[in-house]
Motif scaffolding. Sequence first.
Motif, short mmCIF file in Angstrom:
data_model
loop_
_atom_site.label_atom_id
_atom_site.label_comp_id
_atom_site.label_asym_id
_atom_site.label_seq_id
_atom_site.Cartn_x
_atom_site.Cartn_y
_atom_site.Cartn_z
N UNK A 5 1.00 -1.07 -0.21
CA UNK A 5 0.04 0.16 0.01
C UNK A 5 0.85 1.74 -0.27
N UNK A 6 0.45 2.19 -0.47
CA UNK A 6 0.75 3.62 -0.21
C UNK A 6 0.55 4.35 0.67
N UNK A 7 1.50 4.77 1.66
CA UNK A 7 2.14 5.28 3.16
C UNK A 7 1.80 6.91 2.97
N UNK A 8 1.02 7.28 3.70
CA UNK A 8 1.19 8.42 4.51
C UNK A 8 1.00 8.22 5.47
N UNK A 9 2.15 9.54 5.82
CA UNK A 9 2.56 9.73 7.51
C UNK A 9 2.02 11.26 8.39
N UNK A 10 1.21 11.33 9.15
CA UNK A 10 1.35 12.57 9.19
C UNK A 10 1.99 12.97 10.63
N UNK A 19 -7.50 14.48 11.59
CA UNK A 19 -8.12 13.17 11.40
C UNK A 19 -9.03 13.50 10.11
N UNK A 20 -10.00 14.03 9.91
CA UNK A 20 -10.36 14.67 9.27
C UNK A 20 -10.70 15.35 8.28
N UNK A 21 -9.31 16.29 8.33
CA UNK A 21 -9.02 17.11 6.79
C UNK A 21 -8.09 16.32 6.55
N UNK A 22 -7.44 15.00 7.02
CA UNK A 22 -6.55 14.67 5.75
C UNK A 22 -7.43 13.32 5.15
N UNK A 23 -8.29 12.47 6.33
CA UNK A 23 -9.48 11.25 5.10
C UNK A 23 -10.12 12.06 3.97
N UNK A 68 0.84 18.30 0.52
CA UNK A 68 1.55 19.54 1.21
C UNK A 68 1.02 20.46 1.75
N UNK A 69 0.36 20.91 0.19
CA UNK A 69 -0.60 22.13 1.04
C UNK A 69 -1.86 22.14 1.88
N UNK A 70 -1.91 20.93 2.23
CA UNK A 70 -2.65 21.13 3.84
C UNK A 70 -2.17 20.16 4.64
N UNK A 71 -1.28 20.28 4.53
CA UNK A 71 -0.43 19.51 5.94
C UNK A 71 0.62 21.90 6.43
N UNK A 72 0.73 22.62 4.97
CA UNK A 72 0.40 24.06 5.68
C UNK A 72 -0.29 24.68 6.03
#
Length: 317
Positions: A5-10, A19-23, A68-72
């Motif tokens: 699977x593709x792995x995403x780490x926050x 969690x809500x915004x990423x999902x 990346x934009x969401x992370x910022x």
Amino acid sequence: MTRQYTQITVVGDDKTGIIAQVTTLLFERDINIEDLDQAVREGIFRMTLHVDTSEMSCTKDELRDALAELGDDIGQDITVRFPSDRETQTIAVLVTKESHCLEALLEAWADGDLGADIEVVISNHDDLEPLSDHYDIPFHDIGDEKGSPDEAQLLDLLDEYDTDLIVLARYMRILSPNVVFRYEDRIINIHPSLLPAFPGAEAYRQATEEGVRIAGVTAHYVTTDLDQGPIISQRAFDAPADATPEELERKGQPLEASALLEAVRLHLDDAIYVHHGRTELRDGVDREAYQLGLPPEMDSINPDRPVDGLGKVLSDD
């Protein structure tokens, strides 16, 4: 459980709504979440997602840019690792003053036995710089006069060298959650005991004080719980009744190097995965190609009987 699977780490400061915004972002791009795990340590939030991107409605670059934009926006560091990103592996080795594990890794790398590149050696002292220089590997001392490491500098170096795997080759410092969370299941440590026995400092001394007859070493993935990460490989040796901690250490050091090197190979070969806090061999992996614990010849030495069942046999008669 063995699919790639593709792995995403926050990772970032703990706050509500992450969690809500990423999902939601993933849902909007037709990305299915197969597994989600999150934790908070010392005010640091970490979420790891394994997602199926086979039918996503965007490109890889578009997903990276969107995350990346969401992370910022939400103050989180979000990274994405597609299965294809793991084909070329780079290693950062962290050390303190003991040379035996670093020497084994560098020899294997120089002989072409790792299938990956050791890009950098990072330490909290400068004692092992000559060994690193001998193999023409960049060396960075990030420790102060007391050997306390600068973890901000460590993270910068890991990013600079695009590190896939961190190997703690007798690195005598505890990594903070800020580091561990960013490299989940990608940090391997060697500990001088048969974990879960004798975690923490001076494991050989603990073994002599408890009077064990068999001592050993353990290579494991690093978690935020000290010396409790998933075990990868172990080695054992006889501990004479009158042995000193120093004598156990001399017997154990070659096995430390052996177990650590085997764990690194297992990881790089993608032969293992972590499931419910323990490592498992992937389907189709030849177990005989690796030494996870004692050598196979031990089976011929250990007795194979008696075993439970005699009572049932007698009652059947």
